[in-house]
Design a protein around this motif. Sequence first.
Motif, PDB file in Angstrom:
ATOM      1  N   VAL A  27       0.828  -1.201   0.000  1.00 42.26           N
ATOM      2  CA  VAL A  27       0.000   0.000   0.000  1.00 42.26           C
ATOM      3  C   VAL A  27       0.868   1.258   0.000  1.00 42.26           C
ATOM      4  O   VAL A  27       1.812   1.378   0.786  1.00 42.26           O
ATOM      5  CB  VAL A  27      -0.936   0.035   1.227  1.00 42.26           C
ATOM      6  N   THR A  28       0.497   2.190  -0.877  1.00 41.92           N
ATOM      7  CA  THR A  28       1.092   3.518  -0.914  1.00 41.92           C
ATOM      8  C   THR A  28      -0.018   4.540  -0.704  1.00 41.92           C
ATOM      9  O   THR A  28      -1.079   4.442  -1.334  1.00 41.92           O
ATOM     10  CB  THR A  28       1.780   3.786  -2.264  1.00 41.92           C
ATOM     11  N   VAL A  29       0.200   5.501   0.184  1.00 44.46           N
ATOM     12  CA  VAL A  29      -0.747   6.599   0.415  1.00 44.46           C
ATOM     13  C   VAL A  29      -0.122   7.880  -0.095  1.00 44.46           C
ATOM     14  O   VAL A  29       1.015   8.209   0.268  1.00 44.46           O
ATOM     15  CB  VAL A  29      -1.096   6.746   1.906  1.00 44.46           C
ATOM     16  N   VAL A  30      -0.851   8.611  -0.941  1.00 42.77           N
ATOM     17  CA  VAL A  30      -0.401   9.919  -1.394  1.00 42.77           C
ATOM     18  C   VAL A  30      -1.282  10.973  -0.754  1.00 42.77           C
ATOM     19  O   VAL A  30      -2.507  10.823  -0.689  1.00 42.77           O
ATOM     20  CB  VAL A  30      -0.412  10.031  -2.938  1.00 42.77           C
ATOM     21  N   GLU A  31      -0.656  12.030  -0.232  1.00 46.25           N
ATOM     22  CA  GLU A  31      -1.366  13.084   0.485  1.00 46.25           C
ATOM     23  C   GLU A  31      -0.791  14.443   0.088  1.00 46.25           C
ATOM     24  O   GLU A  31       0.423  14.651   0.162  1.00 46.25           O
ATOM     25  CB  GLU A  31      -1.247  12.874   1.994  1.00 46.25           C
ATOM     26  N   ARG A  32      -1.666  15.361  -0.310  1.00 42.46           N
ATOM     27  CA  ARG A  32      -1.227  16.682  -0.747  1.00 42.46           C
ATOM     28  C   ARG A  32      -0.500  17.456   0.349  1.00 42.46           C
ATOM     29  O   ARG A  32       0.463  18.180   0.087  1.00 42.46           O
ATOM     30  CB  ARG A  32      -2.437  17.488  -1.233  1.00 42.46           C
ATOM     31  N   ALA A  33      -0.953  17.334   1.582  1.00 46.27           N
ATOM     32  CA  ALA A  33      -0.335  18.055   2.692  1.00 46.27           C
ATOM     33  C   ALA A  33       1.055  17.499   2.979  1.00 46.27           C
ATOM     34  O   ALA A  33       1.371  16.355   2.632  1.00 46.27           O
ATOM     35  CB  ALA A  33      -1.205  17.947   3.934  1.00 46.27           C
ATOM     36  N   PRO A  34       1.923  18.285   3.644  1.00 47.36           N
ATOM     37  CA  PRO A  34       3.281  17.815   3.928  1.00 47.36           C
ATOM     38  C   PRO A  34       3.369  16.778   5.039  1.00 47.36           C
ATOM     39  O   PRO A  34       4.420  16.180   5.252  1.00 47.36           O
ATOM     40  CB  PRO A  34       4.019  19.102   4.321  1.00 47.36           C
ATOM     41  N   PHE A 124       4.000  12.206   1.014  1.00 53.41           N
ATOM     42  CA  PHE A 124       3.429  13.480   1.425  1.00 53.41           C
ATOM     43  C   PHE A 124       3.878  14.585   0.474  1.00 53.41           C
ATOM     44  O   PHE A 124       4.895  14.488  -0.200  1.00 53.41           O
ATOM     45  CB  PHE A 124       3.841  13.813   2.857  1.00 53.41           C
ATOM     46  N   GLY A 125       3.081  15.645   0.415  1.00 52.50           N
ATOM     47  CA  GLY A 125       3.413  16.775  -0.445  1.00 52.50           C
ATOM     48  C   GLY A 125       3.211  16.491  -1.918  1.00 52.50           C
ATOM     49  O   GLY A 125       3.841  17.122  -2.773  1.00 52.50           O
ATOM     50  N   ASP A 126       2.315  15.580  -2.237  1.00 47.77           N
ATOM     51  CA  ASP A 126       2.062  15.236  -3.636  1.00 47.77           C
ATOM     52  C   ASP A 126       0.599  14.836  -3.782  1.00 47.77           C
ATOM     53  O   ASP A 126      -0.111  14.651  -2.792  1.00 47.77           O
ATOM     54  CB  ASP A 126       2.975  14.091  -4.086  1.00 47.77           C
ATOM     55  N   SER A 127       0.135  14.714  -5.006  1.00 45.52           N
ATOM     56  CA  SER A 127      -1.250  14.309  -5.240  1.00 45.52           C
ATOM     57  C   SER A 127      -1.390  13.730  -6.638  1.00 45.52           C
ATOM     58  O   SER A 127      -0.520  13.909  -7.501  1.00 45.52           O
ATOM     59  CB  SER A 127      -2.208  15.498  -5.063  1.00 45.52           C
ATOM     60  N   VAL A 128      -2.497  13.047  -6.843  1.00 43.11           N
ATOM     61  CA  VAL A 128      -2.784  12.429  -8.132  1.00 43.11           C
ATOM     62  C   VAL A 128      -3.105  13.507  -9.160  1.00 43.11           C
ATOM     63  O   VAL A 128      -3.885  14.427  -8.883  1.00 43.11           O
ATOM     64  CB  VAL A 128      -3.968  11.448  -8.004  1.00 43.11           C
ATOM     65  N   ALA A 129      -2.507  13.391 -10.349  1.00 39.74           N
ATOM     66  CA  ALA A 129      -2.767  14.337 -11.437  1.00 39.74           C
ATOM     67  C   ALA A 129      -3.491  13.694 -12.603  1.00 39.74           C
ATOM     68  O   ALA A 129      -4.355  14.318 -13.231  1.00 39.74           O
ATOM     69  CB  ALA A 129      -1.462  14.962 -11.923  1.00 39.74           C
ATOM     70  N   THR A 130      -3.162  12.437 -12.919  1.00 38.43           N
ATOM     71  CA  THR A 130      -3.794  11.729 -14.038  1.00 38.43           C
ATOM     72  C   THR A 130      -3.997  10.265 -13.671  1.00 38.43           C
ATOM     73  O   THR A 130      -3.243   9.693 -12.864  1.00 38.43           O
ATOM     74  CB  THR A 130      -2.938  11.801 -15.318  1.00 38.43           C
ATOM     75  N   LEU A 131      -4.999   9.654 -14.273  1.00 40.71           N
ATOM     76  CA  LEU A 131      -5.268   8.212 -14.150  1.00 40.71           C
ATOM     77  C   LEU A 131      -5.485   7.644 -15.534  1.00 40.71           C
ATOM     78  O   LEU A 131      -6.344   8.114 -16.278  1.00 40.71           O
ATOM     79  CB  LEU A 131      -6.514   7.962 -13.299  1.00 40.71           C
TER      80      LEU A 131
END
Length: 370
Positions: A27-34, A124-131
């Motif tokens: 599992v990988t979690v991506v979160e926009r916040a730092p 952290f500090g990243d987010s999904v842009a395309t799928l």
Amino acid sequence: MQNVLVSGASVAGLTLAYWLRRNGFAVTVVERAPAVRPGGQAIDVRGVALDVLDRTGILAEARQVRTRMRGMAMLDAEGKELWRTTDHTYSSGRLDSEDIELLREDLAMLLHRQAVDAGVEFLFGDSVATLDEEADGVRVGFEQGPARTFGLVLGADGLHSKVRQLAFGPEERFIRHLGAYLTVFSTHNFLGLDNWQVWLNDDAATYCLYPVHDNTEMRATLGFRSEPIAYDHRDTEQQKALMTAGLEHVGWETPRLLEAMRQAPDFYFDSMAQIHMEQWSTGRVALAGDAGYCPSPLSGQGTSLALVGAYVLAAELGRADGDHAAAFARYETRMRPFVGLNQALADKNAGGAPSDEAMEEAKNGIALDA
């Protein structure tokens, strides 16, 4: 071992990540916040959601950090006290009840620790842009990091879910506005509240104030009633201006609160709204929590619904032997009646307190081991 991307590191995303690891996924979690987001209001965990916390191994700790208000007072728009009560039904939950109230940030930190200990990867500090769905996975483009391919992508990224937008279409197709906007922020306890809530209400605006962290800090939830407003949910200065305009007619401590809001490091603003969708999955993408079925804060069940939905989705994926389509279908079959009960509470709360029977059904209307 199939790899799964979870978008969002709040209650639903962290719960989902932990239980997916427990069920054998990478599992990988991506979160926009730092980092895990601080702040937020006091939230309730009720009924079957308490069983999720117990199985996750954090119920005892959650009880230790529960809020413990002595009671509350209700004021009019000029600050005149209308009534007060020490009945805990109206403040931090009945002390003779199993249900608990705690700060959102405290619950998130407990869930994050469990997920890290289980071996979840965090971006952290990243987010999904395309799928881009392919034959054997989903190619995910990120705003900051390099693209990667995952077997499944699960959106737990809130009311304004980017995963939902990319996989299902624009937000306006699914959102139902409930006629109000609110902000939550932290400030110093300049009212000197001692484990005591203060509510203020008039025809157009309302707010709730209560101390946290041994009365050293105050958490404020301010709101105003309005038809839908077009605004940028990333533009905090615009949101602060909207909240100021919505509350500037209110007396008492409102000017000091609005100034504290403008300086707050953890300012949050959004509409009171629900998400209604005919399906929560498409291909290799599915939604959990507010991204798929936000009940709104008016329901009082958003956190509990996020915990249960994440647990059920992870459980169905764990027992599906690689058949994600079957898992998603069972998840929807099990969760839709429970979601319906909880979303209906928002209308009942707007018109007055729901019946004990309605609340009991909303709290416990699903079996975790079905």
